[in-house]
Design a protein around this motif. Structure first.
Motif, PDB file in Angstrom:
ATOM      1  N   SER A  51      -0.472 -25.530 -18.252  1.00 49.73           N
ATOM      2  CA  SER A  51      -0.564 -24.657 -19.669  1.00 49.73           C
ATOM      3  C   SER A  51       0.873 -25.360 -20.250  1.00 49.73           C
ATOM      4  CB  SER A  51       0.308 -23.032 -18.560  1.00 49.73           C
ATOM      5  OG  SER A  51       0.901 -22.685 -19.685  1.00 49.73           O
ATOM      6  N   SER A  52       1.334 -24.910 -21.612  1.00 49.10           N
ATOM      7  CA  SER A  52       1.666 -25.980 -22.647  1.00 49.10           C
ATOM      8  C   SER A  52       3.088 -24.981 -22.475  1.00 49.10           C
ATOM      9  CB  SER A  52       1.046 -26.429 -23.827  1.00 49.10           C
ATOM     10  OG  SER A  52       0.315 -25.500 -24.521  1.00 49.10           O
ATOM     11  N   LYS A  53       3.062 -23.664 -22.252  1.00 51.13           N
ATOM     12  CA  LYS A  53       3.548 -22.249 -22.960  1.00 51.13           C
ATOM     13  C   LYS A  53       3.366 -22.199 -21.284  1.00 51.13           C
ATOM     14  CE  LYS A  53       0.913 -21.457 -26.511  1.00 51.13           C
ATOM     15  NZ  LYS A  53      -0.081 -20.355 -27.908  1.00 51.13           N
ATOM     16  N   ASN A  54       4.575 -21.461 -21.828  1.00 50.10           N
ATOM     17  CA  ASN A  54       5.316 -20.454 -20.482  1.00 50.10           C
ATOM     18  C   ASN A  54       4.353 -19.179 -20.005  1.00 50.10           C
ATOM     19  OD1 ASN A  54       6.635 -19.634 -18.210  1.00 50.10           O
ATOM     20  ND2 ASN A  54       7.955 -19.587 -18.708  1.00 50.10           N
ATOM     21  N   GLU A  55       3.120 -19.310 -19.835  1.00 48.66           N
ATOM     22  CA  GLU A  55       2.406 -18.374 -19.953  1.00 48.66           C
ATOM     23  C   GLU A  55       2.573 -17.351 -18.689  1.00 48.66           C
ATOM     24  OE1 GLU A  55      -1.545 -18.576 -21.606  1.00 48.66           O
ATOM     25  OE2 GLU A  55      -0.541 -21.054 -21.464  1.00 48.66           O
ATOM     26  N   MET A  56       2.033 -16.303 -18.444  1.00 54.31           N
ATOM     27  CA  MET A  56       1.964 -16.061 -16.930  1.00 54.31           C
ATOM     28  C   MET A  56       1.532 -16.314 -15.959  1.00 54.31           C
ATOM     29  SD  MET A  56       4.417 -13.256 -17.690  1.00 54.31           S
ATOM     30  CE  MET A  56       4.261 -11.549 -16.509  1.00 54.31           C
ATOM     31  N   ILE A  57       1.712 -16.895 -15.538  1.00 51.93           N
ATOM     32  CA  ILE A  57       0.920 -17.284 -14.652  1.00 51.93           C
ATOM     33  C   ILE A  57       0.102 -16.808 -13.386  1.00 51.93           C
ATOM     34  CG2 ILE A  57       0.839 -19.567 -12.433  1.00 51.93           C
ATOM     35  CD1 ILE A  57       1.573 -20.837 -15.709  1.00 51.93           C
ATOM     36  N   ASP A  58       0.856 -15.543 -13.405  1.00 56.29           N
ATOM     37  CA  ASP A  58      -0.264 -14.963 -11.839  1.00 56.29           C
ATOM     38  C   ASP A  58      -1.116 -14.067 -12.740  1.00 56.29           C
ATOM     39  OD1 ASP A  58       1.944 -15.026  -9.629  1.00 56.29           O
ATOM     40  OD2 ASP A  58       3.079 -13.552 -10.504  1.00 56.29           O
ATOM     41  N   SER A  59      -0.485 -13.265 -13.931  1.00 49.82           N
ATOM     42  CA  SER A  59      -1.948 -12.929 -15.010  1.00 49.82           C
ATOM     43  C   SER A  59      -3.231 -13.806 -15.539  1.00 49.82           C
ATOM     44  CB  SER A  59      -1.141 -12.259 -16.197  1.00 49.82           C
ATOM     45  OG  SER A  59      -2.400 -12.184 -17.241  1.00 49.82           O
ATOM     46  N   ILE A  60      -2.320 -15.466 -15.487  1.00 49.36           N
ATOM     47  CA  ILE A  60      -3.707 -16.162 -15.719  1.00 49.36           C
ATOM     48  C   ILE A  60      -5.244 -16.074 -14.487  1.00 49.36           C
ATOM     49  CG2 ILE A  60      -4.532 -18.449 -16.423  1.00 49.36           C
ATOM     50  CD1 ILE A  60      -1.942 -18.660 -17.576  1.00 49.36           C
ATOM     51  N   LEU A  61      -3.643 -16.757 -13.351  1.00 51.96           N
ATOM     52  CA  LEU A  61      -4.685 -16.159 -12.133  1.00 51.96           C
ATOM     53  C   LEU A  61      -5.451 -15.000 -11.458  1.00 51.96           C
ATOM     54  CD1 LEU A  61      -5.469 -18.100  -9.543  1.00 51.96           C
ATOM     55  CD2 LEU A  61      -3.057 -17.574  -8.524  1.00 51.96           C
ATOM     56  N   ALA A  62      -4.889 -13.667 -12.022  1.00 52.15           N
ATOM     57  CA  ALA A  62      -5.720 -13.014 -11.903  1.00 52.15           C
ATOM     58  C   ALA A  62      -7.299 -12.634 -12.331  1.00 52.15           C
ATOM     59  CB  ALA A  62      -4.673 -11.922 -12.394  1.00 52.15           C
ATOM     60  N   LYS A  63      -6.479 -13.288 -13.781  1.00 55.54           N
ATOM     61  CA  LYS A  63      -7.705 -13.168 -15.093  1.00 55.54           C
ATOM     62  C   LYS A  63      -9.290 -13.918 -14.472  1.00 55.54           C
ATOM     63  CE  LYS A  63      -5.804 -12.037 -18.406  1.00 55.54           C
ATOM     64  NZ  LYS A  63      -5.411 -12.188 -20.014  1.00 55.54           N
ATOM     65  N   ALA A  64      -8.842 -14.988 -13.661  1.00 53.91           N
ATOM     66  CA  ALA A  64      -9.149 -16.315 -13.410  1.00 53.91           C
ATOM     67  C   ALA A  64     -10.373 -15.539 -12.016  1.00 53.91           C
ATOM     68  CB  ALA A  64      -8.788 -17.257 -13.075  1.00 53.91           C
ATOM     69  N   GLU A  65      -9.323 -15.503 -11.134  1.00 58.06           N
ATOM     70  CA  GLU A  65      -9.865 -14.146 -10.072  1.00 58.06           C
ATOM     71  C   GLU A  65     -11.056 -13.771  -9.549  1.00 58.06           C
ATOM     72  OE1 GLU A  65      -6.403 -15.122  -6.790  1.00 58.06           O
ATOM     73  OE2 GLU A  65      -6.422 -13.486  -7.847  1.00 58.06           O
ATOM     74  N   GLU A  66     -11.106 -12.721 -11.497  1.00 59.70           N
ATOM     75  CA  GLU A  66     -11.476 -11.158 -11.490  1.00 59.70           C
ATOM     76  C   GLU A  66     -12.836 -12.489 -12.157  1.00 59.70           C
ATOM     77  OE1 GLU A  66     -13.923  -8.638 -12.007  1.00 59.70           O
ATOM     78  OE2 GLU A  66     -11.388  -8.286 -11.395  1.00 59.70           O
ATOM     79  N   ILE A  67     -12.781 -13.555 -12.786  1.00 58.01           N
ATOM     80  CA  ILE A  67     -13.962 -14.367 -13.429  1.00 58.01           C
ATOM     81  C   ILE A  67     -14.956 -15.113 -12.607  1.00 58.01           C
ATOM     82  CG2 ILE A  67     -15.084 -15.919 -14.955  1.00 58.01           C
ATOM     83  CD1 ILE A  67     -12.029 -16.046 -16.574  1.00 58.01           C
ATOM     84  N   GLU A  68     -14.393 -15.164 -11.510  1.00 58.79           N
ATOM     85  CA  GLU A  68     -14.636 -16.524  -9.879  1.00 58.79           C
ATOM     86  C   GLU A  68     -15.523 -14.893  -9.762  1.00 58.79           C
ATOM     87  OE1 GLU A  68     -16.025 -17.503  -6.494  1.00 58.79           O
ATOM     88  OE2 GLU A  68     -14.829 -15.751  -6.824  1.00 58.79           O
ATOM     89  N   LYS A  69     -14.665 -13.371  -9.356  1.00 60.00           N
ATOM     90  CA  LYS A  69     -15.601 -12.671  -8.673  1.00 60.00           C
ATOM     91  C   LYS A  69     -16.922 -12.081  -8.965  1.00 60.00           C
ATOM     92  CE  LYS A  69     -14.288  -8.153  -6.504  1.00 60.00           C
ATOM     93  NZ  LYS A  69     -13.542  -7.281  -7.319  1.00 60.00           N
ATOM     94  N   GLN A  70     -17.008 -11.978 -10.546  1.00 57.99           N
ATOM     95  CA  GLN A  70     -18.129 -11.629 -11.650  1.00 57.99           C
ATOM     96  C   GLN A  70     -19.391 -12.816 -11.176  1.00 57.99           C
ATOM     97  OE1 GLN A  70     -16.390  -9.500 -14.530  1.00 57.99           O
ATOM     98  NE2 GLN A  70     -14.843  -8.106 -13.720  1.00 57.99           N
ATOM     99  N   SER A  71     -18.551 -13.190 -11.026  1.00 60.27           N
ATOM    100  CA  SER A  71     -19.906 -14.672 -11.611  1.00 60.27           C
ATOM    101  C   SER A  71     -21.129 -14.635 -10.419  1.00 60.27           C
ATOM    102  CB  SER A  71     -18.834 -16.456 -11.513  1.00 60.27           C
ATOM    103  OG  SER A  71     -19.004 -16.365  -9.824  1.00 60.27           O
ATOM    104  N   ASN A  72     -22.463 -15.090 -11.366  1.00 64.23           N
ATOM    105  CA  ASN A  72     -23.665 -15.126 -10.243  1.00 64.23           C
ATOM    106  C   ASN A  72     -23.450 -16.341  -9.402  1.00 64.23           C
ATOM    107  OD1 ASN A  72     -24.465 -13.253 -11.723  1.00 64.23           O
ATOM    108  ND2 ASN A  72     -24.873 -14.603 -13.251  1.00 64.23           N
ATOM    109  N   GLN A  73     -23.538 -16.058  -7.777  1.00 61.03           N
ATOM    110  CA  GLN A  73     -23.422 -17.179  -6.780  1.00 61.03           C
ATOM    111  C   GLN A  73     -24.922 -17.787  -6.955  1.00 61.03           C
ATOM    112  OE1 GLN A  73     -20.649 -18.308  -5.676  1.00 61.03           O
ATOM    113  NE2 GLN A  73     -19.236 -16.713  -6.588  1.00 61.03           N
TER     114      GLN A  73
END
Length: 73
Positions: A51-73
């Protein structure tokens, strides 16, 4: 199959490329079906470095975990 991994209805979640990378890292960490807090912390450190900005790391990770959870296995 893998290309569908990032195609979700909610574009707001998937627009950030760092979120996409984090989702892929979460997916890899879950391959052994044992997603530990240690792996989660490693992914958070990777997000921080990407991340080049000081983004909300926990927010990004939570969104990433949601994307992974919804992915087709």
């Amino acid at each position: 199959m893998m290309f569908n991994f990032f195609k979700k209805k909610n574009k707001e979640i998937t627009e950030n490329p760092i979120t996409k990378i984090a989702a892929l890292l979460v997916h890899v960490a879950k391959i052994d079906e044992n997603y530990t807090e240690k792996e989660r912390e490693i992914i958070k450190k990777a997000i921080t470095k990407l991340s080049s900005k000081n983004e909300m790391i926990d927010s990004i990770l939570a969104k990433a975990e949601e994307i992974e959870k919804q992915s087709n296995q």
